[in-house]
Design an enzyme around this catalytic site. Sequence first.
Site, PDB file in Angstrom:
ATOM      1  CB  CYS A 123      -0.706  -0.223   1.444  1.00 19.74           C
ATOM      2  SG  CYS A 123      -0.750   0.638   2.788  1.00 19.74           S
ATOM      3  CD  GLU A 124      -0.156   5.410  -3.648  1.00 13.14           C
ATOM      4  OE1 GLU A 124      -0.157   5.329  -4.742  1.00 13.14           O
ATOM      5  OE2 GLU A 124      -1.492   6.331  -3.591  1.00 13.14           O
ATOM      6  CG  HIS A 125      -2.503   5.571   1.709  1.00 12.71           C
ATOM      7  ND1 HIS A 125      -3.161   4.813   1.277  1.00 12.71           N
ATOM      8  CD2 HIS A 125      -2.146   7.097   0.833  1.00 12.71           C
ATOM      9  CE1 HIS A 125      -4.076   5.489   0.452  1.00 12.71           C
ATOM     10  NE2 HIS A 125      -3.645   6.738  -0.366  1.00 12.71           N
ATOM     11  CG  HIS A 126      -0.599   2.473   6.083  1.00 16.62           C
ATOM     12  ND1 HIS A 126      -1.022   2.885   5.651  1.00 16.62           N
ATOM     13  CD2 HIS A 126       0.192   3.709   7.237  1.00 16.62           C
ATOM     14  CE1 HIS A 126      -2.028   3.540   5.923  1.00 16.62           C
ATOM     15  NE2 HIS A 126      -1.660   4.057   7.069  1.00 16.62           N
TER      16      HIS A 126
ATOM     17  CD  GLN B 204      -8.659  -4.108  -2.313  1.00 13.53           C
ATOM     18  OE1 GLN B 204      -8.536  -4.210  -1.445  1.00 13.53           O
ATOM     19  NE2 GLN B 204      -9.253  -4.777  -2.760  1.00 13.53           N
TER      20      GLN B 204
ATOM     21  CG  HIS C 249      -5.852  -3.513   2.386  1.00 13.73           C
ATOM     22  ND1 HIS C 249      -5.043  -2.581   1.709  1.00 13.73           N
ATOM     23  CD2 HIS C 249      -6.453  -3.936   1.810  1.00 13.73           C
ATOM     24  CE1 HIS C 249      -5.334  -2.820   0.085  1.00 13.73           C
ATOM     25  NE2 HIS C 249      -6.287  -4.033   0.275  1.00 13.73           N
TER      26      HIS C 249
ATOM     27  CB  CYS D 188      -1.898  -0.861   6.430  1.00  5.77           C
ATOM     28  SG  CYS D 188      -3.071  -0.543   5.178  1.00  5.77           S
TER      29      CYS D 188
HETATM   30 ZN   LIG Z   1      -1.904   1.199   4.052  1.00  4.42          ZN
END
Ligand SMILES: [Zn+2]
Length: 195
Positions: free
Chosen positions: A87-90, A128, A156, A158
């Site tokens: 995931c690109e956020h975490h 996703q 996920h 995260c």
């Molecule tokens: Zn994430």
Amino acid sequence: MPYKKFEEHNMQVTDDVKNRYKSIIEDLGENVKRDGLLKTPERAAKAMQFLTQGYHQDPIEILKSAMFKESYNEMVIVKDIELYSLCEHHMLPFFGKVHIAYIPNGHIVGLSKLPRIVDVFARRLQVQERLTEQILDCINDTLKPQGVAVVIEASHMCMMMRGVQKQNSITTTSGFRGQFEKIETRNEFLKLIGK
Ligand SMILES: [Zn+2]
């Protein structure tokens, strides 16, 4: 058969990332000179390059390399394709299954190419939703079928390890083009993948 490694690494990138991992591990309060951690920055640098190798691969070329003229025009489904992405956020993993269907329009594609393009897009920093669209658009624009459908079900890390700590939730995303925008066709596909 002996274990063979196919990973390739850019030495300069490996070196830069390794040195950054070293200071990250120190910032987190660990001792990078401890025995078990001595080679960790380098291993992590190589692993991250492997997990993001999709930036250097061309999914359109992969599809084009195995397109064949064929008059078959019923639904083709490849289901339960394993998915591993970040995931690109975490920068934490998300993983699950991808189901792909298409209805040919004069051309079919080698079946192994569908999992391969999943990997190309999955081995990048992703969400996703965009991953679903990218797989869909790539097949739609390259193969130009009568229709294409993509469903992704993923867990996920995260969400599971941090944040809301929901261990059993699965996120489902889907996209439909062409014939699959018709409810009957879409339902037939969903039934065939057991949804
Ligand atoms: Zn994430």
